[in-house]
Design a protein around this motif. Structure first.
Motif, PDB file in Angstrom:
ATOM      1  N   GLY A 142       0.645  52.682  27.490  1.00  0.00           N
ATOM      2  CA  GLY A 142       1.248  51.976  28.606  1.00  0.00           C
ATOM      3  C   GLY A 142       1.978  50.725  28.152  1.00  0.00           C
ATOM      4  O   GLY A 142       3.048  50.389  28.681  1.00  0.00           O
ATOM      5  N   TRP A 143       1.400  50.027  27.156  1.00  0.00           N
ATOM      6  CA  TRP A 143       2.081  48.853  26.609  1.00  0.00           C
ATOM      7  C   TRP A 143       3.418  49.247  25.998  1.00  0.00           C
ATOM      8  O   TRP A 143       4.429  48.559  26.184  1.00  0.00           O
ATOM      9  CB  TRP A 143       1.206  48.179  25.553  1.00  0.00           C
ATOM     10  CG  TRP A 143       1.937  47.072  24.831  1.00  0.00           C
ATOM     11  CD1 TRP A 143       2.068  45.775  25.226  1.00  0.00           C
ATOM     12  CD2 TRP A 143       2.669  47.192  23.596  1.00  0.00           C
ATOM     13  NE1 TRP A 143       2.827  45.074  24.323  1.00  0.00           N
ATOM     14  CE2 TRP A 143       3.216  45.912  23.317  1.00  0.00           C
ATOM     15  CE3 TRP A 143       2.909  48.253  22.712  1.00  0.00           C
ATOM     16  CZ2 TRP A 143       3.985  45.676  22.184  1.00  0.00           C
ATOM     17  CZ3 TRP A 143       3.685  48.014  21.586  1.00  0.00           C
ATOM     18  CH2 TRP A 143       4.198  46.737  21.329  1.00  0.00           C
ATOM     19  N   ALA A 144       3.453  50.367  25.255  1.00  0.00           N
ATOM     20  CA  ALA A 144       4.693  50.815  24.624  1.00  0.00           C
ATOM     21  C   ALA A 144       5.763  51.115  25.669  1.00  0.00           C
ATOM     22  O   ALA A 144       6.931  50.767  25.495  1.00  0.00           O
ATOM     23  CB  ALA A 144       4.437  52.038  23.751  1.00  0.00           C
ATOM     24  N   LEU A 145       5.376  51.749  26.776  1.00  0.00           N
ATOM     25  CA  LEU A 145       6.341  52.022  27.840  1.00  0.00           C
ATOM     26  C   LEU A 145       6.830  50.722  28.469  1.00  0.00           C
ATOM     27  O   LEU A 145       8.013  50.590  28.798  1.00  0.00           O
ATOM     28  CB  LEU A 145       5.724  52.919  28.917  1.00  0.00           C
ATOM     29  CG  LEU A 145       5.411  54.356  28.521  1.00  0.00           C
ATOM     30  CD1 LEU A 145       4.936  55.139  29.747  1.00  0.00           C
ATOM     31  CD2 LEU A 145       6.628  55.039  27.913  1.00  0.00           C
ATOM     32  N   GLY A 146       5.932  49.768  28.647  1.00  0.00           N
ATOM     33  CA  GLY A 146       6.324  48.485  29.205  1.00  0.00           C
ATOM     34  C   GLY A 146       7.278  47.721  28.295  1.00  0.00           C
ATOM     35  O   GLY A 146       8.058  46.890  28.761  1.00  0.00           O
ATOM     36  N   ARG A 147       7.230  48.015  27.013  1.00  0.00           N
ATOM     37  CA  ARG A 147       8.114  47.381  26.031  1.00  0.00           C
ATOM     38  C   ARG A 147       9.539  47.929  26.111  1.00  0.00           C
ATOM     39  O   ARG A 147      10.483  47.299  25.643  1.00  0.00           O
ATOM     40  CB  ARG A 147       7.524  47.632  24.637  1.00  0.00           C
ATOM     41  CG  ARG A 147       8.342  47.213  23.447  1.00  0.00           C
ATOM     42  CD  ARG A 147       8.314  45.727  23.224  1.00  0.00           C
ATOM     43  NE  ARG A 147       9.052  45.377  22.011  1.00  0.00           N
ATOM     44  CZ  ARG A 147      10.394  45.350  21.929  1.00  0.00           C
ATOM     45  NH1 ARG A 147      11.136  45.673  22.971  1.00  0.00           N
ATOM     46  NH2 ARG A 147      10.974  45.015  20.789  1.00  0.00           N
ATOM     47  N   ALA A 148       9.702  49.109  26.709  1.00  0.00           N
ATOM     48  CA  ALA A 148      11.004  49.784  26.709  1.00  0.00           C
ATOM     49  C   ALA A 148      11.998  49.109  27.647  1.00  0.00           C
ATOM     50  O   ALA A 148      11.648  48.660  28.738  1.00  0.00           O
ATOM     51  CB  ALA A 148      10.829  51.241  27.117  1.00  0.00           C
ATOM     52  N   ASP A 149      13.255  49.058  27.209  1.00  0.00           N
ATOM     53  CA  ASP A 149      14.345  48.598  28.065  1.00  0.00           C
ATOM     54  C   ASP A 149      14.747  49.672  29.066  1.00  0.00           C
ATOM     55  O   ASP A 149      15.290  49.358  30.128  1.00  0.00           O
ATOM     56  CB  ASP A 149      15.552  48.216  27.208  1.00  0.00           C
ATOM     57  CG  ASP A 149      15.237  47.050  26.279  1.00  0.00           C
ATOM     58  OD1 ASP A 149      14.970  45.951  26.793  1.00  0.00           O
ATOM     59  OD2 ASP A 149      15.242  47.258  25.051  1.00  0.00           O
ATOM     60  N   ALA A 150      14.520  50.925  28.718  1.00  0.00           N
ATOM     61  CA  ALA A 150      14.812  52.034  29.631  1.00  0.00           C
ATOM     62  C   ALA A 150      13.862  53.173  29.336  1.00  0.00           C
ATOM     63  O   ALA A 150      13.531  53.440  28.173  1.00  0.00           O
ATOM     64  CB  ALA A 150      16.263  52.501  29.475  1.00  0.00           C
ATOM     65  N   VAL A 151      13.417  53.844  30.384  1.00  0.00           N
ATOM     66  CA  VAL A 151      12.545  55.018  30.265  1.00  0.00           C
ATOM     67  C   VAL A 151      13.288  56.204  30.865  1.00  0.00           C
ATOM     68  O   VAL A 151      13.883  56.097  31.944  1.00  0.00           O
ATOM     69  CB  VAL A 151      11.202  54.800  30.988  1.00  0.00           C
ATOM     70  CG1 VAL A 151      10.343  56.059  30.927  1.00  0.00           C
ATOM     71  CG2 VAL A 151      10.454  53.616  30.378  1.00  0.00           C
ATOM     72  N   ILE A 152      13.255  57.328  30.169  1.00  0.00           N
ATOM     73  CA  ILE A 152      13.905  58.548  30.634  1.00  0.00           C
ATOM     74  C   ILE A 152      12.845  59.608  30.872  1.00  0.00           C
ATOM     75  O   ILE A 152      11.972  59.845  30.029  1.00  0.00           O
ATOM     76  CB  ILE A 152      14.935  59.065  29.607  1.00  0.00           C
ATOM     77  CG1 ILE A 152      16.053  58.028  29.409  1.00  0.00           C
ATOM     78  CG2 ILE A 152      15.518  60.405  30.035  1.00  0.00           C
ATOM     79  CD1 ILE A 152      17.013  58.374  28.278  1.00  0.00           C
TER      80      ILE A 152
END
Length: 346
Positions: free
Chosen positions: A136-146
């Motif tokens: 979840g932390w890694a996803l929160g780090r993303a500028d965009a999620v696909i």
């Protein structure tokens, strides 16, 4: 633009995520971008460094408990040493996404999750539960999620509060649409994929007892094959089930085109690539109303089944066999790569 793709594996290793990463990487490279792939699949069967169709590939050594996660910490160190414009990590269910997030620095960071919220087996499920806080932390780090489906986008929002852009998997539509149907003595149904319990081939086998007019071809390999063979014997249909094992890419389009109906009865998927391939080849589908497969039931060329008992599946097969396919446009890899590039540039 300098683009770094980070993935668990890359061709010649096969799979849905592997195909997705290769297709967009090669098309982006063909458009003049500098594309590199870091993959966690080094081994004796592949070189550690190579160039494939214009894409630079570097493979890292690690280990994969239960055949999943692909733990390769060297990726994080390597990501820190490069300076791309975009880092695009793939597959939440594997640790290279985390390693990419740890090494991303100030680069634009994009994640395509291929998220289905579960794993194939108790060990993987336990590991997935332990991984959720850092994942979840890694996803929160993303500028965009696909996300590759509307279902997946909803699941990401519910499980992580993440807002994703939907860009589906693509397809070489002409490759399947132009296929010559495979000819056999009797009409056949088809299943394609790894032979694991969650893929649901056992439900197709049991339904065959109520479908005496059909044979069933099963393309794919895996540890679940002996169990599937036993189920075929118990159901009294072993003489009408053919396990093809690994099928070369060149044969697959014809297999799809020759089938009366394609069955996708998996208990979870993030998209359903084989459904798209079957439809492109002109074969209607029966899909389980589970995971992202439920999105396919909006189409007239797919019949959904909420229940996977033999009666429900056999009735759905007969209904699907009367339908035409494809009844709506299927996305191409060219379309997908253009939309991914737009995300990079936004």
């Amino acid at each position: 633009m300098e683009i770094l793709q980070v993935a668990p594996r890359y061709p010649p290793h096969t799979g849905g995520v592997e195909t997705h990463v290769a297709e967009i990487s090669e098309r982006l490279a063909a458009r003049g971008h500098d594309v590199t792939v870091f993959a966690a699949d080094a081994g004796a069967d592949v070189p550690d460094r190579e160039t494939r169709n214009g894409v630079s590939v570097r493979r890292f050594r690690g280990f994969a408990p239960g055949g999943a996660f692909h733990v390769a910490p060297g990726i994080a160190r390597a990501v820190r040493r490069v300076d791309p414009d975009v880092i695009h990590a793939h597959n939440y269910h594997s640790l290279p996404v985390l390693f990419a997030a740890l090494g991303a620095g100030d680069a634009r960071f994009v994640v395509t999750t291929h998220y289905h919220g579960a794993s194939a087996g108790d060990l993987r499920d336990r590991l997935l539960s332990l991984y959720r806080p850092v994942g979840g932390w890694a996803l929160g780090r993303a500028d965009a999620v696909i996300a590759v489906s509307d279902w997946e986008r909803g699941r990401l929002r519910a499980d992580f509060g993440a807002e994703a852009t939907v860009i589906p998997n693509g397809l070489d539509v002409a490759r399947f649409a132009d296929a010559s149907p495979e000819r056999r003595d009797r009409p056949y149904l088809l299943c394609v994929g790894r032979l694991e319990a969650y893929k649901g081939v056992q439900h197709a086998i049991r339904a065959l007892a109520d479908l005496p007019e059909y044979d069933l071809l099963v393309a794919g390999s895996g540890d679940y094959r002996p169990e599937l063979e036993a189920i075929a014997r118990e159901a009294g249909v072993a003489d009408r089930v053919t396990f093809l094992g690994y099928v070369a890419d060149e044969r697959l389009p014809g297999l799809y085109a020759g089938a009366e109906t394609y069955l996708a009865l998996s208990s979870f998927e993030s998209y359903g690539m084989t459904v798209a391939e079957a439809l492109a080849a002109g074969t209607p589908c029966v899909v389980r109303e589970a995971g992202a497969l439920v999105d396919w039931t909006d189409r007239d060329d797919c019949v959904g089944v909420a229940d996977v008992d033999s009666t429900a599946v056999s009735e759905a097969v007969r209904e699907a066999a009367e339908r035409d396919a494809p009844t709506a446009v299927l996305p191409s890899w060219d379309d997908v790569s253009e939309r991914v590039a737009a995300v990079y540039q936004s």
